[in-house]
Design a protein around this motif. Sequence first.
Motif, PDB file in Angstrom:
ATOM      1  N   VAL A 267       0.862  -1.244  -0.091  1.00 27.21           N
ATOM      2  CA  VAL A 267      -0.073  -0.025   0.026  1.00 27.21           C
ATOM      3  C   VAL A 267       0.944   1.318  -0.070  1.00 27.21           C
ATOM      4  N   VAL A 268       0.657   2.163  -0.916  1.00 34.09           N
ATOM      5  CA  VAL A 268       1.393   3.335  -0.860  1.00 34.09           C
ATOM      6  C   VAL A 268       0.822   4.420  -0.325  1.00 34.09           C
ATOM      7  N   ILE A 269       1.318   5.043   0.395  1.00 32.71           N
ATOM      8  CA  ILE A 269       0.877   6.401   1.301  1.00 32.71           C
ATOM      9  C   ILE A 269       1.482   7.469   0.788  1.00 32.71           C
ATOM     10  N   HIS A 270       0.763   8.569   0.442  1.00 38.03           N
ATOM     11  CA  HIS A 270       1.342   9.855   0.379  1.00 38.03           C
ATOM     12  C   HIS A 270       0.816  10.819   1.233  1.00 38.03           C
ATOM     13  N   VAL A 271       1.759  11.444   2.163  1.00 38.54           N
ATOM     14  CA  VAL A 271       1.368  12.090   3.367  1.00 38.54           C
ATOM     15  C   VAL A 271       2.042  13.387   3.306  1.00 38.54           C
ATOM     16  N   ALA A 272       1.027  14.714   3.292  1.00 40.09           N
ATOM     17  CA  ALA A 272       1.676  15.885   3.115  1.00 40.09           C
ATOM     18  C   ALA A 272       2.362  16.382   4.362  1.00 40.09           C
ATOM     19  N   GLU A 273       3.194  16.964   4.421  1.00 40.18           N
ATOM     20  CA  GLU A 273       4.303  17.468   5.430  1.00 40.18           C
ATOM     21  C   GLU A 273       3.444  18.641   6.246  1.00 40.18           C
ATOM     22  N   SER A 274       2.461  19.183   5.847  1.00 41.86           N
ATOM     23  CA  SER A 274       1.637  20.091   6.704  1.00 41.86           C
ATOM     24  C   SER A 274       0.863  19.036   7.615  1.00 41.86           C
ATOM     25  N   VAL A 275       0.364  17.947   7.360  1.00 46.04           N
ATOM     26  CA  VAL A 275      -0.132  17.088   8.028  1.00 46.04           C
ATOM     27  C   VAL A 275       0.452  16.308   8.946  1.00 46.04           C
ATOM     28  N   VAL A 276       1.522  15.510   8.447  1.00 46.87           N
ATOM     29  CA  VAL A 276       2.573  14.798   9.290  1.00 46.87           C
ATOM     30  C   VAL A 276       3.786  14.815   8.617  1.00 46.87           C
ATOM     31  N   ASP A 277       4.740  15.467   9.345  1.00 47.88           N
ATOM     32  CA  ASP A 277       5.982  16.015   8.885  1.00 47.88           C
ATOM     33  C   ASP A 277       6.797  14.389   8.880  1.00 47.88           C
ATOM     34  N   ALA A 278       6.674  13.655   7.999  1.00 48.20           N
ATOM     35  CA  ALA A 278       7.253  12.422   8.244  1.00 48.20           C
ATOM     36  C   ALA A 278       8.766  12.400   7.715  1.00 48.20           C
ATOM     37  N   GLY A 279       9.058  12.620   6.465  1.00 47.37           N
ATOM     38  CA  GLY A 279      10.267  12.529   6.046  1.00 47.37           C
ATOM     39  C   GLY A 279      11.145  11.372   6.044  1.00 47.37           C
ATOM     40  N   GLU A 280      12.363  11.277   6.081  1.00 49.58           N
ATOM     41  CA  GLU A 280      13.293  10.319   6.290  1.00 49.58           C
ATOM     42  C   GLU A 280      13.279   9.624   7.502  1.00 49.58           C
ATOM     43  N   SER A 281      12.578  10.196   8.595  1.00 52.85           N
ATOM     44  CA  SER A 281      12.764   9.886   9.708  1.00 52.85           C
ATOM     45  C   SER A 281      11.425   9.011  10.219  1.00 52.85           C
ATOM     46  N   ALA A 282      10.671   8.765   9.374  1.00 50.54           N
ATOM     47  CA  ALA A 282       9.113   8.310   9.660  1.00 50.54           C
ATOM     48  C   ALA A 282       9.448   6.952   9.945  1.00 50.54           C
ATOM     49  N   GLU A 283       8.677   6.560  11.030  1.00 47.55           N
ATOM     50  CA  GLU A 283       8.614   5.217  11.648  1.00 47.55           C
ATOM     51  C   GLU A 283       6.956   4.649  11.411  1.00 47.55           C
ATOM     52  N   VAL A 284       7.059   3.271  11.229  1.00 47.05           N
ATOM     53  CA  VAL A 284       5.888   2.518  10.688  1.00 47.05           C
ATOM     54  C   VAL A 284       5.662   1.210  11.833  1.00 47.05           C
ATOM     55  N   LEU A 285       4.479   1.140  12.365  1.00 44.18           N
ATOM     56  CA  LEU A 285       4.079   0.106  12.960  1.00 44.18           C
ATOM     57  C   LEU A 285       2.998  -0.806  12.383  1.00 44.18           C
ATOM     58  N   VAL A 286       3.213  -1.966  12.092  1.00 53.10           N
ATOM     59  CA  VAL A 286       2.069  -2.896  11.610  1.00 53.10           C
ATOM     60  C   VAL A 286       1.555  -3.713  12.748  1.00 53.10           C
ATOM     61  N   ASP A 287       0.118  -3.672  12.973  1.00 51.37           N
ATOM     62  CA  ASP A 287      -0.480  -4.641  13.912  1.00 51.37           C
ATOM     63  C   ASP A 287       0.083  -4.218  15.347  1.00 51.37           C
ATOM     64  N   GLY A 288       0.548  -3.003  15.562  1.00 57.23           N
ATOM     65  CA  GLY A 288       1.089  -2.443  16.809  1.00 57.23           C
ATOM     66  C   GLY A 288       2.539  -2.876  17.039  1.00 57.23           C
ATOM     67  N   GLN A 289       3.185  -3.591  15.986  1.00 61.36           N
ATOM     68  CA  GLN A 289       4.439  -3.639  16.235  1.00 61.36           C
ATOM     69  C   GLN A 289       5.287  -2.815  15.196  1.00 61.36           C
ATOM     70  N   ALA A 290       6.682  -2.549  15.759  1.00 60.63           N
ATOM     71  CA  ALA A 290       7.437  -1.665  14.811  1.00 60.63           C
ATOM     72  C   ALA A 290       7.788  -2.662  13.428  1.00 60.63           C
ATOM     73  N   ALA A 291       7.531  -2.114  12.483  1.00 60.53           N
ATOM     74  CA  ALA A 291       8.169  -2.730  11.197  1.00 60.53           C
ATOM     75  C   ALA A 291       9.484  -2.354  10.855  1.00 60.53           C
ATOM     76  N   ALA A 292      10.291  -3.367  10.099  1.00 58.32           N
ATOM     77  CA  ALA A 292      11.590  -3.196   9.513  1.00 58.32           C
ATOM     78  C   ALA A 292      11.465  -2.389   8.647  1.00 58.32           C
ATOM     79  N   ARG A 293      12.420  -1.459   8.403  1.00 60.45           N
ATOM     80  CA  ARG A 293      12.503  -0.625   7.354  1.00 60.45           C
ATOM     81  C   ARG A 293      13.406  -1.057   6.076  1.00 60.45           C
ATOM     82  N   ALA A 294      12.761  -1.440   4.711  1.00 60.42           N
ATOM     83  CA  ALA A 294      13.214  -1.997   3.863  1.00 60.42           C
ATOM     84  C   ALA A 294      14.493  -0.963   3.016  1.00 60.42           C
ATOM     85  N   GLN A 295      15.470  -1.383   2.931  1.00 61.64           N
ATOM     86  CA  GLN A 295      16.521  -0.505   2.060  1.00 61.64           C
ATOM     87  C   GLN A 295      16.422  -0.402   0.512  1.00 61.64           C
ATOM     88  N   SER A 296      15.505  -1.131  -0.089  1.00 67.22           N
ATOM     89  CA  SER A 296      15.148  -0.994  -1.321  1.00 67.22           C
ATOM     90  C   SER A 296      13.887  -1.391  -1.577  1.00 67.22           C
TER      91      SER A 296
END
Length: 381
Positions: A267-296
Amino acid sequence: MNRMAPLLAALLVVASVATPAAAAVTADRTETQDAYAGAHVSYDVQGDAVVDYTVDNETMVESMRVESQSNYESRAGVSGEVDLDSVVELDGLGLDMGASTTTQATVQTEGAASIVTHDNEDGTLVVRGGENGQFVEAQVGSDAEAEAASDDRVVVETDNGTTGTFIVVGDGNVTVNEAGNVTAELGSDASLVFRESGEERTDGEKRVERMIANGTATAEVYVEEQGEQTVEDTVTYGQDTTVEAAQEGEHTVNMTVERTQSQGKVVVIHVAESVVDAGESAEVLVDGQAAARAQSVSELRAATQNGDESMYYVAQDASAQAEASTTVMVGFDHFSERTASIQGEETTDGDDSGSGMPGFGVTAALAALVGAALVAVRARS
């Protein structure tokens, strides 16, 4: 004065009757309108065609018609496999404006096909073939040029450099016909998707297009500000997929994704920085658990193919026209119902996540958010 009193009384009676009648006429026109104008997208519906499809003040499609393959073959006196290049001047289905929400509008058709437009930064339009096969012909502007990029993608570029792409999802193909227009053949349950790319079609845009075409990406989510309101729009490309998304607090976006099939998807999510300033430091949880960050993206895709865990990828080059936004791709390793939460950057001095809760870091605070009831806006495509 006595002679004027009856006349004034009569005028007041007429005025009191005329005002509701005028309001009723206005209401009827609103309910039966044949035009749509949103923050990004505008178009008209005229008889058998969607006309003047405009994204951010740039007309990308002058007219678009849909006709069932069986009707076309009968009318043209052909049978069997049809050369798509020769499919021109479709006898379109009857169309009417349907229901609309803040970010989505439907165009009702007299046949099995359905048309949904999305008022997001990409001006997404989705034509679904339904149970029957359909032909779609989109006439591009006189100052635009269409060129086939593959069997499932055609790129349109206007005279001032604005680009957009037609993508076939599922059983079908798309090409440029002998009249220079975009023509698509949609099999049962296939879809034709249009997305505008702005003045530059980046490598990131091309990557998302390929993921949509080959079925890797099953949905896109857009979270942006329109005026003073935060809006969420969800576009689903698989008919077995449902997505709910909403902003939760100042720095978090939550979503729920359901699929009737167990195979993992992106699922591709486009988030405006004016709403959530995600950027490179964004973190993601899936089902309440921290998801691993893919390098590619390859690593992300592998997570959806019998991977051991869900992963996410932050793509800064996904859209040239949305400079103040971040694109996060979440690769779910399996389904049926999954939740995800995207956490933006810290915005307060020394605070870990703005939670104000001693001992809570970013991950713990997010887990608490996901554990709470999701405030969701259901958007079924």
